[in-house]
Design a protein around this motif. Structure first.
Motif, PDB file in Angstrom:
ATOM      1  N   TYR A 176       0.845  -1.339   0.046  1.00  0.00           N
ATOM      2  CA  TYR A 176       0.142  -0.135   0.137  1.00  0.00           C
ATOM      3  C   TYR A 176       0.830   1.225   0.040  1.00  0.00           C
ATOM      4  O   TYR A 176       1.653   1.537   0.676  1.00  0.00           O
ATOM      5  CB  TYR A 176      -1.024   0.010   1.316  1.00  0.00           C
ATOM      6  N   SER A 177       0.800   1.977  -0.888  1.00  0.00           N
ATOM      7  CA  SER A 177       1.598   3.216  -1.133  1.00  0.00           C
ATOM      8  C   SER A 177       0.798   4.544  -1.024  1.00  0.00           C
ATOM      9  O   SER A 177       1.521   5.823  -0.816  1.00  0.00           O
ATOM     10  CB  SER A 177       2.289   3.442  -2.745  1.00  0.00           C
ATOM     11  N   GLY A 178      -0.525   4.629  -0.456  1.00  0.00           N
ATOM     12  CA  GLY A 178      -1.111   5.752  -0.093  1.00  0.00           C
ATOM     13  C   GLY A 178      -1.153   6.889  -1.353  1.00  0.00           C
ATOM     14  O   GLY A 178      -1.392   6.308  -2.212  1.00  0.00           O
ATOM     15  N   LYS A 194       6.031   5.248  -1.672  1.00  0.00           N
ATOM     16  CA  LYS A 194       6.886   4.306  -0.564  1.00  0.00           C
ATOM     17  C   LYS A 194       5.731   3.394  -0.136  1.00  0.00           C
ATOM     18  O   LYS A 194       4.649   3.753   0.211  1.00  0.00           O
ATOM     19  CB  LYS A 194       7.257   5.236   0.702  1.00  0.00           C
ATOM     20  N   ASP A 195       6.096   2.170   0.153  1.00  0.00           N
ATOM     21  CA  ASP A 195       5.367   1.234   0.777  1.00  0.00           C
ATOM     22  C   ASP A 195       4.934   1.367   2.060  1.00  0.00           C
ATOM     23  O   ASP A 195       5.877   1.559   3.054  1.00  0.00           O
ATOM     24  CB  ASP A 195       5.598  -0.234   0.398  1.00  0.00           C
ATOM     25  N   ILE A 196       3.834   1.749   2.301  1.00  0.00           N
ATOM     26  CA  ILE A 196       3.528   2.198   3.875  1.00  0.00           C
ATOM     27  C   ILE A 196       2.167   1.143   4.558  1.00  0.00           C
ATOM     28  O   ILE A 196       1.837   1.417   5.301  1.00  0.00           O
ATOM     29  CB  ILE A 196       2.808   3.501   4.075  1.00  0.00           C
ATOM     30  N   PHE A 197       2.125   0.042   3.891  1.00  0.00           N
ATOM     31  CA  PHE A 197       1.495  -1.148   4.418  1.00  0.00           C
ATOM     32  C   PHE A 197       1.594  -1.308   5.876  1.00  0.00           C
ATOM     33  O   PHE A 197       0.769  -1.519   6.645  1.00  0.00           O
ATOM     34  CB  PHE A 197       1.536  -2.231   3.615  1.00  0.00           C
ATOM     35  N   PRO A 198       2.615  -1.539   6.352  1.00  0.00           N
ATOM     36  CA  PRO A 198       2.849  -1.926   7.827  1.00  0.00           C
ATOM     37  C   PRO A 198       2.496  -0.739   8.762  1.00  0.00           C
ATOM     38  O   PRO A 198       2.000  -0.844  10.062  1.00  0.00           O
ATOM     39  CB  PRO A 198       4.325  -1.959   8.142  1.00  0.00           C
ATOM     40  N   GLU A 199       2.382   0.455   8.260  1.00  0.00           N
ATOM     41  CA  GLU A 199       1.916   1.556   9.014  1.00  0.00           C
ATOM     42  C   GLU A 199       0.367   1.748   9.147  1.00  0.00           C
ATOM     43  O   GLU A 199      -0.224   2.431   9.881  1.00  0.00           O
ATOM     44  CB  GLU A 199       2.458   2.878   8.605  1.00  0.00           C
ATOM     45  N   LYS A 200      -0.219   1.074   8.015  1.00  0.00           N
ATOM     46  CA  LYS A 200      -1.821   1.438   8.015  1.00  0.00           C
ATOM     47  C   LYS A 200      -2.788   0.034   8.189  1.00  0.00           C
ATOM     48  O   LYS A 200      -3.565   0.171   8.693  1.00  0.00           O
ATOM     49  CB  LYS A 200      -1.990   1.890   6.589  1.00  0.00           C
ATOM     50  N   VAL A 201      -1.896  -0.988   7.843  1.00  0.00           N
ATOM     51  CA  VAL A 201      -2.818  -2.166   8.028  1.00  0.00           C
ATOM     52  C   VAL A 201      -2.198  -3.459   8.958  1.00  0.00           C
ATOM     53  O   VAL A 201      -0.992  -3.598   8.893  1.00  0.00           O
ATOM     54  CB  VAL A 201      -2.829  -2.955   6.302  1.00  0.00           C
TER      55      VAL A 201
END
Length: 307
Positions: A37-39, A43-50
């Motif tokens: 997930y790049s929002g 940048k991949d921000i998957f760990p911050e969001k999911v």
């Protein structure tokens, strides 16, 4: 003859990609689906969001479910994805829902077209107070006949909108038929015509759902009240309305069109993945008119007749 034998052995090794035994017991055909997930950036921000994923795999030919997996935070920290070692060669569709906790329920179905995600209150036929901070991913993939490890990436998208409503100036506001203790919140809040559920294509549906988010007193500012909640995605031209209601009669005394609010303030909920709508509603000094604005702006729309 030896040359032909050597060639045949090399060809066999290539075909079975690492298989050693004649019965193919050492062969493995696996498939890994990675999450990303790049929002609104790269940048991949998957760990911050999911922090949790419900994943459902459907056979694309008959659209029947063949696998379902639930991955918690610990599993996602170990691998940001999932590996299948037992799917037969063929074409599949993976549907992923991120962050399904207490405020959402996934109703998987044997057929792809019947799956839904909604707040538990929606299924109960009552008003919704909030959804979870949902994220959605969908990926079609094919597993070939090759005895090898195969891999694809499933991109997620934001499936919710952050909502924040703040009320100011209502501390002495007593509506008709209302008697309240000093610690009671003087007005109620509700939103009408919002989407009630999403299907397994990620599309929000049933735009006639009633939300009644909870208001709480601001601990730092006297006589100010706030509500923070999450809705499913809606559009800039949505027919959704915010209403202030008389807690005693449940009747609205002020109505605000969300589409009009967005248009008046040059805002959009369709431009970005992460969207937040923050609305300040203030009772003016005359005790009659109401001003509405984004939190840090002063675009005023007075009058109790609404939009």
């Amino acid at each position: 003859m030896k040359k032909y034998a050597i060639f045949f052995m090399l060809l066999t090794a290539c075909l079975f990609a690492g298989c050693i035994k004649d019965d193919l017991s050492d062969c493995r055909r696996s498939f890994t689906l990675l999450f990303r997930y790049s929002g609104d950036g790269t940048k991949d921000i998957f760990p911050e969001k999911v922090t949790k994923v419900h994943l459902y795999v459907y056979d694309t030919e008959d659209q029947v479910i063949v696998r379902s997996v639930e991955l918690d935070r610990a599993a996602l920290q170990q691998k940001q994805g999932v590996r299948f070692d037992d799917l037969e060669p063929g074409s599949y569709l993976a549907v992923c829902w991120g962050n399904v906790y207490e405020s959402s329920i996934v109703r998987k179905a044997e057929q792809f077209g019947a799956g839904t995600v909604a707040a538990p209150e929606y299924h109960d036929g009552t008003s919704v107070d909030t959804n979870d901070e949902l994220y959605f991913g969908k990926k079609t993939f094919t597993i070939t006949n090759a005895w090898t490890d195969q891999q694809e990436v499933c991109d997620f998208q934001c499936a919710h909108i952050d909502m924040k409503v703040r009320l100011e100036g209502f501390e002495n506001y007593v509506l008709s038929g209302q008697t309240r203790a000093s610690d009671n919140i003087p007005v109620g809040l509700r939103l009408v015509n919002l989407p009630g559920y999403c299907d397994f294509s990620g599309k929000p549906l049933d735009e006639q759902t009633l939300y009644e988010p909870l208001l709480a007193a601001d601990a730092e500012v006297a006589a100010a009240y706030e509500s923070t909640f999450y809705t499913l995605r809606y559009t800039d031209d949505s027919s959704a309305q915010l209403q202030l209601i008389n807690p005693a009669t449940k009747e609205p005394f002020y109505t605000l069109s969300l589409a009009q609010f967005l248009a008046d303030n040059n805002l959009s909920v369709e431009d970005e993945q992460e969207e937040s709508v923050e609305i300040l509603i203030r009772l003016n000094d005359d005790g009659v008119s109401i001003s509405v604005s984004p939190f840090e702006e002063e675009d005023i729309h007075p009058g109790l007749d609404g939009k």
